[in-house]
Design an enzyme around this catalytic site. Structure first.
Site, mmCIF file in Angstrom:
data_model
loop_
_atom_site.group_PDB
_atom_site.id
_atom_site.type_symbol
_atom_site.label_atom_id
_atom_site.label_comp_id
_atom_site.label_asym_id
_atom_site.label_seq_id
_atom_site.Cartn_x
_atom_site.Cartn_y
_atom_site.Cartn_z
ATOM 1 N N ASP A 32 17.980 2.253 -91.708
ATOM 2 C CA ASP A 32 18.771 3.137 -91.372
ATOM 3 C C ASP A 32 18.814 3.953 -92.454
ATOM 4 O O ASP A 32 19.218 5.227 -92.444
ATOM 5 C CB ASP A 32 20.150 2.600 -90.847
ATOM 6 C CG ASP A 32 20.161 2.625 -89.288
ATOM 7 O OD1 ASP A 32 19.173 2.426 -88.731
ATOM 8 O OD2 ASP A 32 21.434 2.739 -88.917
ATOM 9 N N LYS B 193 16.682 -11.239 -101.937
ATOM 10 C CA LYS B 193 17.727 -11.458 -102.597
ATOM 11 C C LYS B 193 17.841 -12.663 -103.244
ATOM 12 O O LYS B 193 18.323 -13.775 -103.214
ATOM 13 C CB LYS B 193 18.991 -11.402 -101.564
ATOM 14 C CG LYS B 193 20.328 -11.491 -102.448
ATOM 15 C CD LYS B 193 20.755 -10.378 -103.050
ATOM 16 C CE LYS B 193 22.114 -10.378 -103.885
ATOM 17 N NZ LYS B 193 22.308 -9.458 -104.746
ATOM 18 N N TYR C 237 19.135 -13.112 -87.061
ATOM 19 C CA TYR C 237 19.353 -12.818 -85.677
ATOM 20 C C TYR C 237 18.977 -14.093 -84.867
ATOM 21 O O TYR C 237 19.760 -14.165 -83.873
ATOM 22 C CB TYR C 237 18.247 -11.702 -85.161
ATOM 23 C CG TYR C 237 18.730 -10.192 -85.738
ATOM 24 C CD1 TYR C 237 18.983 -9.919 -86.853
ATOM 25 C CD2 TYR C 237 18.616 -9.276 -84.944
ATOM 26 C CE1 TYR C 237 19.356 -8.791 -87.645
ATOM 27 C CE2 TYR C 237 19.014 -7.876 -85.138
ATOM 28 C CZ TYR C 237 19.260 -7.609 -86.629
ATOM 29 O OH TYR C 237 19.615 -6.552 -86.895
ATOM 30 N N ASP D 112 19.750 -5.192 -102.704
ATOM 31 C CA ASP D 112 20.936 -4.106 -103.543
ATOM 32 C C ASP D 112 20.211 -2.971 -104.433
ATOM 33 O O ASP D 112 20.646 -1.944 -104.032
ATOM 34 C CB ASP D 112 21.932 -4.880 -104.229
ATOM 35 C CG ASP D 112 21.539 -5.847 -105.114
ATOM 36 O OD1 ASP D 112 20.390 -6.025 -105.032
ATOM 37 O OD2 ASP D 112 22.567 -6.367 -105.710
ATOM 38 N N ASP E 196 16.591 -3.887 -91.204
ATOM 39 C CA ASP E 196 17.279 -3.127 -90.243
ATOM 40 C C ASP E 196 18.419 -2.377 -91.137
ATOM 41 O O ASP E 196 18.361 -0.977 -90.776
ATOM 42 C CB ASP E 196 18.558 -4.053 -89.544
ATOM 43 C CG ASP E 196 19.378 -3.441 -88.508
ATOM 44 O OD1 ASP E 196 19.199 -2.517 -88.100
ATOM 45 O OD2 ASP E 196 20.402 -3.715 -88.669
HETATM 46 C C1 IPM Z 1 17.585 -1.177 -84.501
HETATM 47 C C2 IPM Z 1 19.157 -1.600 -84.096
HETATM 48 C C3 IPM Z 1 18.988 -3.270 -83.362
HETATM 49 C C4 IPM Z 1 18.495 -4.118 -84.422
HETATM 50 C C5 IPM Z 1 20.214 -3.496 -82.591
HETATM 51 C C6 IPM Z 1 20.835 -2.626 -81.794
HETATM 52 C C7 IPM Z 1 19.991 -4.970 -81.946
HETATM 53 O O1 IPM Z 1 19.875 -1.569 -84.977
HETATM 54 O O2 IPM Z 1 16.636 -1.451 -83.726
HETATM 55 O O3 IPM Z 1 17.692 -1.160 -85.700
HETATM 56 O O4 IPM Z 1 19.561 -4.417 -85.155
HETATM 57 O O5 IPM Z 1 17.084 -4.365 -84.537
HETATM 58 MG MG MG Z 2 19.235 -0.849 -86.879
#
Ligand code: IPM
Ligand code: MG
Length: 365
Positions: free
Chosen positions: A256, A196, A145, A228, A252
């Site tokens: 999710d 990784k 990032y 992975d 990140d």
């Molecule tokens: C999260 C989101 C953010 C991130 C984006 C929107 C910048 O995906 O909070 O996980 O990557 O941190």
């Molecule tokens: Mg995210």
């Protein structure tokens, strides 16, 4: 904590942000009544709401309010339908979200499947039967990032080249690894470091650095997984995991993926913590969900559980935080569900009805 020091900057933002934050505030004000706490809430614009009001996603007044507060209670920002009107670097996600997370290196993302929500998980019942209670500790201020060089350059022969840099120092890795070890000490005593290291130099330094710290935490069982493989194990055998510590981008993506285990993204809170200089930042991880905004059907539990994390991590109010979490458990056990948790939408209650249900169930234990 004295009344003067408990200042909360409230940034509802875009999409479902305002609806879910309103329910979080209801719950916090019930905590004030039941526990005799006093919080000072000050609201400010962020995201598209701020672009419309002040021309930028993170106005100076909002930034200052956050800097002068003890915690930031944040809803969500972003609206993909409006993105084409702004260059990528001026959109709310990089400007507001990354701006407010500055100096906050530890992103805590707990993923817990409430037993009575097992039906809402897309995984087979036997896969989640062992329970899901995972804390993802994501490094938040390094890696792809922020690494330099970064950007796009035209090539003489046509086309472009784009570069992102993944960089980590020993100190950055040690700092987040210690958060992981200490978190594991306070939970099930198991820490899985994800990298990784078969390919990436940053991951080789990561693994060496985490391994070197393990001797300081003899009560924590440390393991390592390639990212992975971790992605696969999370859905094959989620009960294997206690605490996961990993770098920014891996965290990140894995968070999710793991959110699916909780039955709905609408259940997941998060905290961004630093060393004390930057104001800690608390947000539900679901984002702005523009497709359902304004309909009163969003799930406010992620925001409500985020409020609980704020009480625990920013103000050290563990009994108050536990009272909120217990109220959520009770409401779910009583069968209350927002639309995201009731597959056919049958019997779903509204965002504000769920907020009310939590308020009614908050009590001193
Ligand atoms: C999260 C989101 C953010 C991130 C984006 C929107 C910048 O995906 O909070 O996980 O990557 O941190
Ligand atoms: Mg995210």
């Amino acid at each position: 904590m004295s009344p003067e020091t408990t200042r909360i900057a409230v940034l509802p933002g875009d999409g479902i942000g305002p609806e879910v934050i309103a329910e979080g505030l209801k719950v916090l004000s019930r905590v004030e009544d039941v526990f005799g706490q006093r919080f000072r809430f000050t609201e400010a614009p962020v995201g598209w709401a701020a672009i419309d009001a002040c021309g930028t996603a993170l106005p100076e007044d909002t930034r200052r309010l956050c800097a002068e507060s003890d915690a930031v209670f944040f809803g969500a920002v972003g609206d993909p339908s409006r993105d084409p009107s702004l260059p990528p670097g001026e959109r709310p996600e990089p400007v507001a979200l990354l701006g407010l997370r500055k100096g906050l290196h530890a992103n805590l993302r707990p993923v817990r499947l409430h037993p009575c929500l097992a039906d809402s998980s897309p995984l087979r019942p036997e896969v989640v039967a062992g329970g899901v209670d995972i804390l993802i500790v994501r490094e938040l201020t390094g890696g792809l990032y922020y690494g330099r060089p970064k950007g796009r350059t035209p090539l003489p022969a046509g086309g472009e080249q784009a570069v992102d840099t993944m960089a980590y120092t020993t100190a950055e890795i040690e700092r987040i690894a210690r958060v992981g070890f200490r978190s594991a000490q306070g939970r099930g005593g198991r820490l899985c470091s994800v990298d990784k290291a078969n390919i990436l130099a940053t991951s080789q330094l990561w693994r060496d650095t985490v391994t070197a710290l393990a001797g300081e935490y003899p009560d924590v069982a440390l393991s390592h997984l390639y990212v992975d493989n971790c992605a696969m194990q999370l859905i094959r055998n989620p009960s294997e995991f206690d605490v996961i510590v990993t770098e920014n981008t891996f965290g990140d993506i894995l968070s999710d993926e793991a959110s699916v285990l909780a039955g709905s993204m609408g259940m997941l809170p998060s905290a961004c913590l630093g060393d004390g200089a930057a104001t800690p930042f608390f947000e539900p991880i679901h984002g702005s969900a523009p497709d359902i905004a304004g309909q009163g059907i969003a799930n406010p539990l992620a925001a409500i559980l985020t409020a609980a994390m704020m009480l625990r991590h920013a103000f050290n109010l563990a009994p108050e935080a536990a009272a909120i979490e217990q109220a959520v458990d009770l409401a779910l056990a009583d069968g209350l569900r927002t639309a995201d948790l009731s597959p056919a939408g049958a019997g779903a209650i509204s965002c504000s009805a769920m907020g009310d249900a939590i308020v009614e169930r908050i009590q001193r234990s």
